[in-house]
Design an enzyme around this catalytic site. Sequence first.
Site, PDB file in Angstrom:
ATOM      1  N   HIS A   1       6.517   6.718   1.494  1.00 52.85           N
ATOM      2  CA  HIS A   1       5.900   8.423   1.103  1.00 52.85           C
ATOM      3  C   HIS A   1       5.871   7.405   0.250  1.00 52.85           C
ATOM      4  O   HIS A   1       5.799   6.352  -0.462  1.00 52.85           O
ATOM      5  CB  HIS A   1       6.969   9.139   1.081  1.00 52.85           C
ATOM      6  CG  HIS A   1       8.071   9.480   0.069  1.00 52.85           C
ATOM      7  ND1 HIS A   1       7.326   9.124  -1.039  1.00 52.85           N
ATOM      8  CD2 HIS A   1       9.376   8.934  -0.150  1.00 52.85           C
ATOM      9  CE1 HIS A   1       8.626   8.635  -2.189  1.00 52.85           C
ATOM     10  NE2 HIS A   1       9.938   9.505  -1.304  1.00 52.85           N
ATOM     11  N   GLY A   2       4.830   8.154  -0.862  1.00 50.46           N
ATOM     12  CA  GLY A   2       4.486   8.053  -2.359  1.00 50.46           C
ATOM     13  C   GLY A   2       5.250   7.165  -2.506  1.00 50.46           C
ATOM     14  O   GLY A   2       4.256   6.107  -3.090  1.00 50.46           O
TER      15      GLY A   2
END
Length: 167
Positions: free
Chosen positions: A19-20
Amino acid sequence: MRRMIFLISLLRVDDRLIHGQVAVVWSRYLNVNRIVVANDEILDNKVQIMALKMSVPEGIKPFFVSLDKAIQLLNNPKSDKLKIMVVVNKPKDALKIAKKVSNIPLINLGNYGRVGSEDMKGKKQLSKNIFITPDDEKDLKKLLETNIKINVQPVPTDPDVQLSSLL
């Protein structure tokens, strides 16, 4: 004797996998060129793999492999030229890798215990992002016995808190 090369920059436990924070922040901070997602369950979920691949920044090659395949890959001398971040989604998987791969400089607990688990009853909160079951706690204590540095740090700019101080 083979000289010790840290091809693995980081082994991260994160129940969201890529994810980010992982794909952008940690990969750039570590300057990795590979992200290995070691997870036995995800291999049959092509949609999830496709979504995770879309999170990976350009120039970084993702691999989605079983735990056993990841161990084989990480122990292969041909990997010495790569800078790899390994991501697993539970402490038990990190422990399996740590027992069989000798060149891990750091195990990072980023986010664990909230995703996919609406039932928080019986979980112990170690930090704002880490919630563990009694079985997780046993696995984390076994990880500490490997003498690999283990920290709790969601992103590199957060304080570097040692797991041993939280258990």
